[in-house]
Design an enzyme around this catalytic site. Structure first.
Site, PDB file in Angstrom:
ATOM      1  N   ARG A  50       0.838  -1.206   0.000  1.00 38.50           N
ATOM      2  CA  ARG A  50       0.000   0.000   0.000  1.00 38.50           C
ATOM      3  C   ARG A  50       0.866   1.247   0.000  1.00 38.50           C
ATOM      4  O   ARG A  50       1.991   1.235   0.477  1.00 38.50           O
ATOM      5  CB  ARG A  50      -0.879   0.028   1.253  1.00 38.50           C
ATOM      6  N   ASN A  60       7.537   1.348   1.370  1.00 40.45           N
ATOM      7  CA  ASN A  60       7.821   0.223   0.480  1.00 40.45           C
ATOM      8  C   ASN A  60       8.781   0.569  -0.657  1.00 40.45           C
ATOM      9  O   ASN A  60       9.367  -0.340  -1.247  1.00 40.45           O
ATOM     10  CB  ASN A  60       6.517  -0.323  -0.097  1.00 40.45           C
ATOM     11  N   ARG A 109      -4.918  -2.564  -6.601  1.00 40.10           N
ATOM     12  CA  ARG A 109      -5.927  -2.951  -5.615  1.00 40.10           C
ATOM     13  C   ARG A 109      -6.979  -1.858  -5.468  1.00 40.10           C
ATOM     14  O   ARG A 109      -6.702  -0.674  -5.678  1.00 40.10           O
ATOM     15  CB  ARG A 109      -5.280  -3.306  -4.273  1.00 40.10           C
ATOM     16  N   SER A 118      -8.145  -2.453   6.241  1.00 38.05           N
ATOM     17  CA  SER A 118      -8.085  -3.629   5.373  1.00 38.05           C
ATOM     18  C   SER A 118      -6.977  -4.568   5.831  1.00 38.05           C
ATOM     19  O   SER A 118      -5.945  -4.135   6.349  1.00 38.05           O
ATOM     20  CB  SER A 118      -7.832  -3.216   3.923  1.00 38.05           C
ATOM     21  N   SER A 120      -4.372  -8.095   5.085  1.00 42.66           N
ATOM     22  CA  SER A 120      -3.645  -8.780   4.021  1.00 42.66           C
ATOM     23  C   SER A 120      -4.550  -9.788   3.335  1.00 42.66           C
ATOM     24  O   SER A 120      -4.536  -9.930   2.107  1.00 42.66           O
ATOM     25  CB  SER A 120      -2.417  -9.490   4.598  1.00 42.66           C
ATOM     26  N   GLN A 141       6.391 -10.566   2.181  1.00 40.22           N
ATOM     27  CA  GLN A 141       6.320  -9.242   2.799  1.00 40.22           C
ATOM     28  C   GLN A 141       7.433  -8.341   2.275  1.00 40.22           C
ATOM     29  O   GLN A 141       8.604  -8.727   2.245  1.00 40.22           O
ATOM     30  CB  GLN A 141       6.431  -9.363   4.316  1.00 40.22           C
ATOM     31  N   ARG A 199      18.426 -22.003  35.213  1.00 42.25           N
ATOM     32  CA  ARG A 199      18.494 -21.150  34.015  1.00 42.25           C
ATOM     33  C   ARG A 199      19.497 -21.747  33.021  1.00 42.25           C
ATOM     34  O   ARG A 199      20.686 -21.886  33.327  1.00 42.25           O
ATOM     35  CB  ARG A 199      18.927 -19.757  34.429  1.00 42.25           C
TER      36      ARG A 199
END
Length: 430
Positions: A50, A60, A109, A118, A120, A141, A199
């Protein structure tokens, strides 16, 4: 990855027909399987991108180590050779242009699947509604820049050969978890995955697997029922150094160092660089020319670039300068860079090719820094190429690295450091 899309990878508003509760059902094999069809199921890579990222505007396509963020995963997907098609789903013109530049197809889209609310899954379902030929979706991704083709090849094999309905990426972490205490509540925290009295050392504990969000592969049947994970499921464990996810701006410098060290740069491994050719106007200088009263030209350059040239020479890389302009020899001599220079060049490719042959080099051993249309062919041929941040658009499209610095303002020094990092050369002393 946006927090919205990361959370939506396994949940979110369902399309019609999705069961409201319960575990994903077991599924039959994907359509066409077992019927003797010649063509394998159509596996499509789909990157959701997007334009309305809330954390980092146009994240992006923001440049990471000289490459638009989305370019790293597109390069890996295309070079994997396992996808019948590679797509970017976007609502933004600039993202569409970058996607096509890297060789991906674009699905525009709708506004309905581009909202902040919205998921994925909404976007993937919409994509499938327009592409009946697709049998399997590999949702990759954009915010995982250290993804390698080998990871995608192995997952494709798991889906196609081993019959899994869905496969998702995980990473192994060695982190001890404790229960959260709400403010104002008088409680004590409790260990969730360890015994504090015993531990374990890191080497004595296998750790735990966490989704890292790099990819989610699922068959069409599963997605149409409202799931990205279900049926016959499997995880794919990625190497920790390849597991990079960018959520906020503070991640950027860390991711940049990681991708330069562990990222995927193409099918062919980078050879030893023996020659760097640099355009003078717009790379060594900022392209400005000043003329004195007695008609002498004056140019300026950045001392950082002179140091960069010196460092390259000390590491055994010859540096040569080139220009299509008739630069003043007196001016160039005054720069005291001690580099072989060719000016008034009408065909830069011919000159660089001549230099390459003279030194007995292949093109993979040549690096080129240019900024103009006249540099385009040299940038495409060179084993390693770059442009300053203010280079022309055609030159930018021809390279694998775009500097943060402008021409004449540190671009050569930046490119030199990039070369040292990629070749894992020891950094020479100034």
């Amino acid at each position: 990855m946006d927090a919205l899309e990361k959370g939506a990878a396994t949940s979110g508003p369902a399309p019609r027909g999705r069961p409201s509760r319960g575990r994903p059902p077991k599924l039959q094999r994907s359509r066409g399987a077992g019927r003797g069809l010649e063509k394998p199921p159509h596996l499509a890579a789909l990157v959701l991108a997007r334009g309305g990222s809330k954390g980092i505007p146009l994240k992006n396509i923001k440049r990471l180590a000289g490459v638009p963020l989305i370019g790293w995963v597109l390069r890996a997907a295309l070079d994997a050779g396992v996808f019948q098609s590679v797509w970017v789903s976007t609502d933004h013109d600039e993202i569409e242009n970058v996607a096509k530049q890297f060789g991906a197809q674009v699905h525009r889209r709708s506004s309905e699947t581009s909202k902040d609310s919205s998921t994925s899954l909404d976007a993937i379902v919409e994509f499938l509604n327009y592409h009946n030929e697709v049998d399997i979706v590999g949702n990759i991704q954009a915010t995982s820049p250290c993804l390698h083709p080998t990871d995608l090849q192995k997952v494709a094999e798991m889906i196609r050969e081993e019959g899994y309905d869905s496969v998702f990426s995980v990473v192994r972490r060695h982190q001890f978890r404790w229960s959260e205490i709400q403010k104002g509540v008088r409680e004590v925290t409790e260990p969730l995955n360890l015994n504090p009295a015993k531990r374990p050392r890191r080497q004595d504990w296998d750790g735990e697997l966490y989704e890292n969000g790099s990819f989610y592969f699922a068959k069409r049947h599963l997605i149409e029922m409202g799931y990205l994970q279900g049926g016959k499921m499997a995880y794919y464990e990625m190497r920790a150094e390849h597991s990079v996810d960018i959520d906020v701006d503070i991640d950027w410098p860390i991711a940049e160092q990681r991708v330069l060290r562990f990222g995927y740069f193409g099918k062919e491994k980078l050879k030893e660089i023996k020659l760097l050719v640099c355009n003078i106007d717009g790379c060594l200088t900022n392209g400005h020319i000043y003329v004195s009263g007695d008609q002498k030209e004056i140019i300026s350059y950045d001392v950082k670039d002179a140091i960069g040239i010196s460092l390259l020479k000390k590491s055994g890389i010859e540096v040569r300068l080139i220009s299509e302009r008739a630069c003043s020899k007196q001016t160039l001599s005054a720069l005291k860079l001690d580099c072989k220079t060719e000016v008034s060049v009408s065909d830069k490719l011919a000159i660089v090719d001549e230099w390459r042959k003279e030194m007995g080099l292949c093109w993979k051993e040549v690096a080129y820094l240019g900024n103009e249309v006249s540099d385009e062919e040299c940038l495409k041929r060179a084993g390693l190429s770059a442009v300053p941040a203010d280079a022309c658009s055609r030159a930018q499209k021809a390279v694998g690295y775009i500097c943060k610095c402008n021409g004449g303002r540190g671009a050569i020094r930046e490119f030199a450091e990039h070369i040292f990092l990629l070749l894992e050369k020891p950094y020479p002393s100034p």
